[in-house]
Motif scaffolding. Structure first.
Motif, PDB file in Angstrom:
ATOM      1  N   GLN A  44       0.833  -1.199   0.000  1.00 25.91           N
ATOM      2  CA  GLN A  44       0.000   0.000   0.000  1.00 25.91           C
ATOM      3  C   GLN A  44       0.874   1.258   0.000  1.00 25.91           C
ATOM      4  O   GLN A  44       0.587   2.215  -0.713  1.00 25.91           O
ATOM      5  N   ASP A  45       1.954   1.251   0.768  1.00 28.88           N
ATOM      6  CA  ASP A  45       2.874   2.388   0.784  1.00 28.88           C
ATOM      7  C   ASP A  45       3.528   2.585  -0.582  1.00 28.88           C
ATOM      8  O   ASP A  45       3.668   3.721  -1.051  1.00 28.88           O
ATOM      9  N   MET A  46       3.921   1.488  -1.217  1.00 27.34           N
ATOM     10  CA  MET A  46       4.548   1.576  -2.544  1.00 27.34           C
ATOM     11  C   MET A  46       3.557   2.106  -3.578  1.00 27.34           C
ATOM     12  O   MET A  46       3.904   2.952  -4.405  1.00 27.34           O
ATOM     13  N   LEU A  47       2.327   1.626  -3.525  1.00 27.05           N
ATOM     14  CA  LEU A  47       1.311   2.085  -4.466  1.00 27.05           C
ATOM     15  C   LEU A  47       1.000   3.571  -4.266  1.00 27.05           C
ATOM     16  O   LEU A  47       0.715   4.285  -5.222  1.00 27.05           O
ATOM     17  N   GLY A  48       1.062   4.034  -3.043  1.00 26.37           N
ATOM     18  CA  GLY A  48       0.807   5.442  -2.750  1.00 26.37           C
ATOM     19  C   GLY A  48       1.820   6.365  -3.403  1.00 26.37           C
ATOM     20  O   GLY A  48       1.548   7.547  -3.627  1.00 26.37           O
ATOM     21  N   LYS A  49       2.984   5.832  -3.754  1.00 27.09           N
ATOM     22  CA  LYS A  49       4.026   6.638  -4.390  1.00 27.09           C
ATOM     23  C   LYS A  49       3.868   6.701  -5.910  1.00 27.09           C
ATOM     24  O   LYS A  49       4.489   7.525  -6.555  1.00 27.09           O
ATOM     25  N   GLU A  50       3.042   5.815  -6.465  1.00 31.71           N
ATOM     26  CA  GLU A  50       2.794   5.815  -7.906  1.00 31.71           C
ATOM     27  C   GLU A  50       1.788   6.919  -8.236  1.00 31.71           C
ATOM     28  O   GLU A  50       0.992   7.314  -7.405  1.00 31.71           O
TER      29      GLU A  50
END
Length: 79
Positions: A19-25
């Motif tokens: 979820q944290d990684m997706l938030g950066k996209e």
């Protein structure tokens, strides 16, 4: 039993990391030749909206609403 709890915690930690990684996209969707632009993050949160001033007239309300939906749909497809 403790092994199952550990596995559950590991899965939850992985989900949080994802979820944290997706938030950066970030993706953008455009409509009406770029007159309406929406930006979304990987968690499908709308992070920005840009509307050309000529579409803010009352007589263009339906066109603007349609363009917003189109831009949002394009961004979702890109995600």
């Amino acid at each position: 039993m403790f092994q199952k709890l550990k596995q559950f915690k590991d899965m939850r930690d992985q989900a949080k990391h994802l979820q944290d990684m997706l938030g950066k996209e970030s993706v953008t969707g455009e409509a009406l030749g770029g007159k309406v632009v929406v930006t979304m993050d990987g968690n499908l949160t709308l992070t920005g909206v840009a509307i050309d001033e000529e579409l803010l007239a009352l007589d263009k309300k339906e066109k603007l609403q349609s363009a917003l939906k189109d831009a949002h749909s394009e961004a979702l497809k890109k995600m």
